[in-house]
Design a protein around this motif. Sequence first.
Motif, short mmCIF file in Angstrom:
data_model
loop_
_atom_site.label_atom_id
_atom_site.label_comp_id
_atom_site.label_asym_id
_atom_site.label_seq_id
_atom_site.Cartn_x
_atom_site.Cartn_y
_atom_site.Cartn_z
N LEU A 170 0.82 -1.21 0.00
CA LEU A 170 0.00 0.00 0.00
C LEU A 170 0.86 1.26 0.00
CD1 LEU A 170 -2.75 -0.93 2.63
CD2 LEU A 170 -2.75 -1.32 0.15
N TYR A 171 2.20 1.06 0.11
CA TYR A 171 3.10 2.20 0.28
C TYR A 171 4.18 2.23 -0.79
CZ TYR A 171 0.88 2.22 4.83
OH TYR A 171 -0.06 2.23 5.83
N GLU A 172 4.58 3.43 -1.14
CA GLU A 172 5.72 3.61 -2.04
C GLU A 172 7.01 3.17 -1.33
OE1 GLU A 172 5.50 4.35 -5.07
OE2 GLU A 172 3.66 5.50 -5.38
N ALA A 173 8.11 3.21 -2.05
CA ALA A 173 9.38 2.74 -1.50
C ALA A 173 9.81 3.53 -0.26
CB ALA A 173 10.47 2.82 -2.56
N ASP A 174 9.30 4.77 -0.13
CA ASP A 174 9.67 5.56 1.05
C ASP A 174 8.94 5.12 2.31
OD1 ASP A 174 7.09 6.52 0.66
OD2 ASP A 174 7.69 8.56 0.17
N GLY A 175 8.00 4.17 2.18
CA GLY A 175 7.27 3.68 3.35
C GLY A 175 6.34 4.69 3.95
N LEU A 176 6.04 5.74 3.21
CA LEU A 176 5.24 6.84 3.74
C LEU A 176 4.07 7.18 2.82
CD1 LEU A 176 4.94 9.08 5.90
CD2 LEU A 176 6.47 10.49 4.50
N HIS A 177 4.36 7.42 1.55
CA HIS A 177 3.32 7.81 0.61
C HIS A 177 2.64 6.58 0.01
CE1 HIS A 177 5.90 11.49 0.73
NE2 HIS A 177 4.71 12.01 0.91
N LEU A 178 1.43 6.78 -0.50
CA LEU A 178 0.60 5.66 -0.92
C LEU A 178 0.82 5.25 -2.38
CD1 LEU A 178 -2.82 6.65 0.71
CD2 LEU A 178 -1.00 5.21 1.63
N THR A 179 0.70 3.96 -2.62
CA THR A 179 0.66 3.43 -3.98
C THR A 179 -0.79 3.49 -4.47
OG1 THR A 179 0.23 1.19 -3.19
CG2 THR A 179 2.55 1.83 -3.51
N ARG A 180 -0.99 3.08 -5.70
CA ARG A 180 -2.36 3.03 -6.23
C ARG A 180 -3.24 2.13 -5.35
NH1 ARG A 180 -6.55 5.47 -8.00
NH2 ARG A 180 -7.86 4.29 -9.42
N LYS A 181 -2.68 1.01 -4.87
CA LYS A 181 -3.47 0.11 -4.02
C LYS A 181 -3.90 0.81 -2.72
CE LYS A 181 -1.77 -4.42 -5.54
NZ LYS A 181 -1.10 -5.67 -5.11
N GLY A 182 -3.02 1.64 -2.20
CA GLY A 182 -3.37 2.39 -1.00
C GLY A 182 -4.51 3.36 -1.25
N TYR A 183 -4.43 4.05 -2.38
CA TYR A 183 -5.49 5.01 -2.71
C TYR A 183 -6.81 4.32 -3.03
CZ TYR A 183 -2.39 9.04 -2.62
OH TYR A 183 -1.54 10.03 -2.21
N LEU A 184 -6.76 3.09 -3.53
CA LEU A 184 -8.00 2.36 -3.80
C LEU A 184 -8.75 2.06 -2.50
CD1 LEU A 184 -6.97 -0.07 -6.67
CD2 LEU A 184 -8.49 1.92 -6.81
N ILE A 185 -8.00 1.85 -1.41
CA ILE A 185 -8.64 1.66 -0.11
C ILE A 185 -9.32 2.97 0.30
CG2 ILE A 185 -8.20 1.35 2.36
CD1 ILE A 185 -6.17 -0.78 1.64
N TRP A 186 -8.62 4.08 0.17
CA TRP A 186 -9.22 5.37 0.50
C TRP A 186 -10.45 5.64 -0.36
CZ3 TRP A 186 -5.70 9.94 2.19
CH2 TRP A 186 -4.81 9.51 3.21
N LYS A 187 -10.33 5.33 -1.65
CA LYS A 187 -11.46 5.52 -2.57
C LYS A 187 -12.67 4.74 -2.09
CE LYS A 187 -12.95 4.35 -7.26
NZ LYS A 187 -12.55 3.71 -8.54
N ASP A 188 -12.46 3.48 -1.73
CA ASP A 188 -13.55 2.62 -1.30
C ASP A 188 -14.21 3.16 -0.03
OD1 ASP A 188 -15.10 0.10 -1.39
OD2 ASP A 188 -13.99 -0.38 0.43
N VAL A 189 -13.39 3.56 0.93
CA VAL A 189 -13.92 4.09 2.19
C VAL A 189 -14.74 5.36 1.94
CG1 VAL A 189 -13.27 5.12 4.41
CG2 VAL A 189 -12.10 3.08 3.61
N LEU A 190 -14.23 6.24 1.10
CA LEU A 190 -14.92 7.49 0.82
C LEU A 190 -16.18 7.28 0.00
CD1 LEU A 190 -11.79 9.70 0.22
CD2 LEU A 190 -13.63 10.28 1.82
N GLN A 191 -16.13 6.38 -0.97
CA GLN A 191 -17.32 6.10 -1.77
C GLN A 191 -18.45 5.56 -0.90
OE1 GLN A 191 -15.83 3.53 -4.92
NE2 GLN A 191 -16.03 5.18 -6.42
#
Length: 201
Positions: A170-191
């Motif tokens: 769910l995280y980019e290589a920096d271990g902080l920012h989100l990958t597309r999979k991370g944002y899909l979780i946020w999208k689902d929660v918000l939808q």
Amino acid sequence: MIWYENDVKKLEAVKGTLPYIPETIFYGSSSIRLWVDLYEDLKPLHPVNLGFGGSTLAACVWFFDRIMEPYAPRHIVCYAGENDLGDGRTPEEVYIFFCQFLACLQRRFPDVPMTWISIKPSITRWNLEKTVRYTNQLIKAEIEKSNGKYYYLDVFDRMLDANGLPVKDLYEADGLHLTRKGYLIWKDVLQQHFATIFKIS
């Protein structure tokens, strides 16, 4: 606050680039700013992305009136506070900034509902797990006093694996920012949230 100036100036020009009148403001730190598919993911909300990189909740309060000046939103979604904790501020300090943020909302947008995305877990900042959890508790408790005007969305638990650790992909290589999979979780929660509360899907 001076080092945010370039980003804030860019945000001041955003509204004129949109093909519609924005109805939902997304405000906060780089987790909002870097959501490159936000406009498509949440298209029915007629969103505008007003995130700015590295911003703290303190900075969101500081620049609130300036960034919000051209807008008359129906909804506001905010994600902030993680960078404050990363900078060494305490949960109590972040809570104070959050209360200041609510005061900004109540002054400028007294009738507009606000949805707060909980501070997420991060691999890089996993040493702050308990601090993040406590900060989330303080903010959630304050939101619950609003009698349904403001909403708290938990993404923290949704981003943990069976062992209670952040899901790595769910995280980019920096271990902080989100990958597309991370944002899909946020999208689902918000939808789910907007479909349930505001009947927007």
